[in-house]
Scaffold this active site. Sequence first.
Site, PDB file in Angstrom:
ATOM      1  N   ASN A   1      41.272  99.286  16.868  1.00 50.68           N
ATOM      2  CA  ASN A   1      41.035  97.872  16.584  1.00 50.68           C
ATOM      3  C   ASN A   1      41.107  97.078  17.879  1.00 50.68           C
ATOM      4  O   ASN A   1      42.033  97.282  18.673  1.00 50.68           O
ATOM      5  CB  ASN A   1      42.110  97.341  15.619  1.00 50.68           C
ATOM      6  CG  ASN A   1      42.110  95.817  15.538  1.00 50.68           C
ATOM      7  OD1 ASN A   1      41.234  95.222  14.929  1.00 50.68           O
ATOM      8  ND2 ASN A   1      43.097  95.168  16.183  1.00 50.68           N
ATOM      9  N   GLU A   2      40.161  96.210  18.097  1.00 47.92           N
ATOM     10  CA  GLU A   2      40.166  95.327  19.279  1.00 47.92           C
ATOM     11  C   GLU A   2      40.611  96.103  20.522  1.00 47.92           C
ATOM     12  O   GLU A   2      41.531  95.699  21.231  1.00 47.92           O
ATOM     13  CB  GLU A   2      41.038  94.088  19.044  1.00 47.92           C
ATOM     14  CG  GLU A   2      40.500  93.228  17.919  1.00 47.92           C
ATOM     15  CD  GLU A   2      41.065  91.809  17.849  1.00 47.92           C
ATOM     16  OE1 GLU A   2      42.035  91.485  18.565  1.00 47.92           O
ATOM     17  OE2 GLU A   2      40.508  90.999  17.073  1.00 47.92           O
TER      18      GLU A   2
ATOM     19  N   GLU B   1      36.989  90.958  10.676  1.00 52.17           N
ATOM     20  CA  GLU B   1      37.964  89.862  10.779  1.00 52.17           C
ATOM     21  C   GLU B   1      37.193  88.567  10.947  1.00 52.17           C
ATOM     22  O   GLU B   1      36.448  88.418  11.926  1.00 52.17           O
ATOM     23  CB  GLU B   1      38.924  90.078  11.951  1.00 52.17           C
ATOM     24  CG  GLU B   1      39.891  91.228  11.704  1.00 52.17           C
ATOM     25  CD  GLU B   1      40.991  91.339  12.753  1.00 52.17           C
ATOM     26  OE1 GLU B   1      41.388  90.306  13.344  1.00 52.17           O
ATOM     27  OE2 GLU B   1      41.455  92.480  12.972  1.00 52.17           O
TER      28      GLU B   1
ATOM     29  N   GLU C   1      47.375  92.939   6.870  1.00 46.80           N
ATOM     30  CA  GLU C   1      48.063  93.534   8.022  1.00 46.80           C
ATOM     31  C   GLU C   1      49.569  93.437   7.831  1.00 46.80           C
ATOM     32  O   GLU C   1      50.062  92.569   7.091  1.00 46.80           O
ATOM     33  CB  GLU C   1      47.628  92.765   9.296  1.00 46.80           C
ATOM     34  CG  GLU C   1      48.233  93.321  10.574  1.00 46.80           C
ATOM     35  CD  GLU C   1      47.562  92.772  11.843  1.00 46.80           C
ATOM     36  OE1 GLU C   1      46.743  91.833  11.740  1.00 46.80           O
ATOM     37  OE2 GLU C   1      47.870  93.296  12.932  1.00 46.80           O
TER      38      GLU C   1
HETATM   39  O1  AHR Z   1      44.350  88.697  12.149  1.00 43.55           O
HETATM   40  C1  AHR Z   1      45.242  88.508  13.181  1.00 43.55           C
HETATM   41  C2  AHR Z   1      44.907  89.295  14.441  1.00 43.55           C
HETATM   42  O2  AHR Z   1      43.716  88.800  14.988  1.00 43.55           O
HETATM   43  C3  AHR Z   1      44.620  90.766  14.268  1.00 43.55           C
HETATM   44  O3  AHR Z   1      45.771  91.524  14.256  1.00 43.55           O
HETATM   45  C4  AHR Z   1      43.793  91.082  15.471  1.00 43.55           C
HETATM   46  O4  AHR Z   1      42.930  92.175  15.264  1.00 43.55           O
HETATM   47  C5  AHR Z   1      43.088  89.790  15.777  1.00 43.55           C
HETATM   48  O5  AHR Z   1      43.195  89.444  17.104  1.00 43.55           O
END
Ligand code: AHR
Length: 501
Positions: free
Chosen positions: A172-173, A303, A25
């Site tokens: 994402n999330e 993740e 990231e």
């Molecule tokens: O990996 C760190 C963060 O954790 C990511 O950006 C997010 O998707 C998760 O909450």
Amino acid sequence: MAKFFINPNNKKGHINPELQGHFSEHLGRCIYEGIYVGEDSKIPNVNGMRKDVVKALKEIKVPVLRWPGGCFADEYHWKDGIGPKKNRKKMINTHWGGVVEDNSFGTHEFMELCKQIGAKTYVNGNVGSGTVQEMSEWVEYMTFEGVSPMADLRKKNGSKDPWKVDYFGVGNENWGCGGNMTPEYYGNLYRRYQTYVRNYKPDAPIFKVCCGPNVDDYNWTDKVMQTCFAAPEFLHGFMDGLSLHYYTFPGGWENKGSATEFTDKMWYQTLKKTLYMEDLINHHTAIMDKYDKQHKVGLIVDEWGTWYDVEPGTNPGFLYQQNTIRDALVAGINLNIFNKHCDRVKMANIAQMVNVLQSVLLTEGDKMVKTPTYHVFNMYKHHQDAELVDSYLETEEIGLEDENMVPNLTESVSVGKDGKLHITVTNLSIKKAYSIDGEIAGSKIKSVKGEIVGGEIHAHNTFAKPNTVKVNKFEDVSFKDSKIKFKIPASSVLHLEVTTA
Ligand code: AHR
């Protein structure tokens, strides 16, 4: 002596190489410094990518890389990261540490990185703050071969040929940093956004990943599967994967603790939390089964890993942490769990590849160290693209507190394309070695090669001492006919390669 039964003739499923995937990231020193230093850097690089890091990543055979986030993905506007670098927008990475993001690493650089390390591409699109048009144009830019505004723009920016996007994440999330949505709302948005993630290469379709639950949010899984996958049949083409995020926070979010200074109790607490991954996979799978009995949709654990307090003196928004034998165990346990569930789990991505959370590599200036987690990935790479086989290992409960009891051992076994058996075993005990008495049904063992990562539980590699933890040869093993005996030392992760006649 613990009994260990392996039946190589009973194949349980294919282990996708992607179960050992990675995540990078725009966060802290993962992309910038950790991977990309720019063409003009004194640090040896090829097209801006660190040579030492690329070499190390090739060795563990990184199968797939997810980018650009994480939470960053839902704030990322891909057009900021293309074209001449001097013209790219500079902005603040509001999510991670408030530092300047100069967009010098963008789509072309990501594709170059994946080419250098030999990894498949997993691009995560922006639903939270991006438009359908923006997402659709990104896919066109990356993958369309013919004449079109986006394909022409890509060519103008130096890439005549389109790239292959293997996986595409639609947000994402989105239950959290990706827009704080409800599952019903996201489910409908997913249906809309994914429509325009076009497959320009019908022979190599993009695998679409729908945003899945946070940890044990079973309602999210249920509602999203119902909205995006359930009847009518035509919905089935809408989604190939559902993501799951689960991190190991030793004492919970509020009490993560230090990466290197922890008590014996915290060791077991951490491993207990890690083992919870299996419950999550079982429960989410049961809900997915309600709608998808044939397992058409993969569970994508994109993740996972340990999350501790940052190293003292470092930017709290950079999530930089050390990595000890405890992390080696966390990696070994999780990878064994993913193997055992390879009928549903189709990809998993450790967070994150370099300098962030449970990294496989740490860098400081021109120095790089391989973490204990790296060494576990290096041993487990033999499971990639192999067939999981039936195995059962007798275990006992160990630990120091009733609520944090764990099994003493975990395992998984696969047979590779070369016919060799690969056995990986983790010993969760801090003090006790275990003797194991194995039987490989219907086999005559010809040779066994062993390698191990283990030691004192706090052991870790630093820039001054980069080889405190490494892979060592393991020779405490004997065999005759179909029987194999070995003794696994305390707090270690073991790999045995068995050749049979
Ligand atoms: O990996 C760190 C963060 O954790 C990511 O950006 C997010 O998707 C998760 O909450």
